[in-house]
Design a protein around this motif. Structure first.
Motif, PDB file in Angstrom:
ATOM      1  N   ARG A  16       2.281  10.373  -3.240  1.00 24.98           N
ATOM      2  CA  ARG A  16       1.561  10.670  -2.002  1.00 24.98           C
ATOM      3  C   ARG A  16       2.483  10.305  -0.848  1.00 24.98           C
TER       4      ARG A  16
ATOM      5  N   GLU B  88       1.224   4.221  -2.893  1.00 25.92           N
ATOM      6  CA  GLU B  88       1.063   5.643  -2.564  1.00 25.92           C
ATOM      7  C   GLU B  88       2.277   6.456  -3.010  1.00 25.92           C
TER       8      GLU B  88
ATOM      9  N   ARG C 206       2.493  10.336   2.770  1.00 25.49           N
ATOM     10  CA  ARG C 206       1.727  10.463   4.019  1.00 25.49           C
ATOM     11  C   ARG C 206       2.603  10.378   5.253  1.00 25.49           C
TER      12      ARG C 206
ATOM     13  N   LYS D 224       0.842  -1.202   0.000  1.00 25.63           N
ATOM     14  CA  LYS D 224       0.000   0.000   0.000  1.00 25.63           C
ATOM     15  C   LYS D 224       0.876   1.250   0.000  1.00 25.63           C
TER      16      LYS D 224
END
Length: 185
Positions: free
Chosen positions: A118, A113, A120, A109
């Protein structure tokens, strides 16, 4: 023990080592990938593309086959020795193995991302995440070797102490880096 068991166990260990090599290295690549995001252009884009390529290759060419071969060889050993499934240490081991599988797919995952730019998680958060596989490996090895409830309790206490030491070391390294940056070194 049946003759092929020793060969099967050897292969299982090799597959586990290969899988964990990927589980240890992929989060390290995530750290570098995240830190590369702060670099100036054109280095930033070159590094990001290289980390995306390396992460994909590591996950698809090493981690996925090693995971499936680990699970296949483990299933085969459980087929040869089904009474292991009646032992409490095996129940706990399988619980930790489920944790490793969850860790594996959460890494996937994160990989997806990062591939989409992305970000995070910060570099320090990813450094802590990188230690989860180590803790899971310790738990599994202690369970397999000791197979005793009382010894396992000592092993768990040791794992918790080890986890606290790892997290403390990560924080200390972070503080040292920040001090070096502040002092202009």
């Amino acid at each position: 023990m049946p003759f092929p068991y020793e060969y099967l166990k050897s292969l299982h260990i090799i597959f586990v080592v290969s899988w964990f090599a990927g589980l240890f290295y992929l989060p390290r690549l995530f750290i570098y990938h995240t830190e590369a995001n702060d670099k100036p252009e054109p280095a930033r884009e070159i590094l990001l593309a290289e980390y995306r390529r390396n992460e994909k290759l590591l996950f698809n060419a090493i981690m996925i086959p090693a995971m499936w071969l680990t699970l296949l060889s483990a299933t085969w050993m459980l087929y040869l020795f089904p009474y292991w499934l009646q032992q409490s240490w095996m129940h706990l081991k399988l619980l930790f193995v489920a944790g490793v599988i969850g860790y594996h797919f959460y890494c996937r995952k994160l990989l997806l991302e990062l591939r989409e730019n992305r970000f995070r998680h910060s570099s320090p958060q990813l450094r802590l995440w990188n230690e989860v596989a180590t803790i899971l490996l310790f738990a599994i090895v202690f369970l397999v070797v000791l197979k005793n409830a009382l010894d396992w309790i000592y092993g768990v206490a040791g794992i918790i102490a080890f986890a606290v030491l790892l997290m403390t070391a990560v924080r200390m390294v972070k503080r040292l880096r920040e001090r070096k940056k502040e002092n202009g070194r």
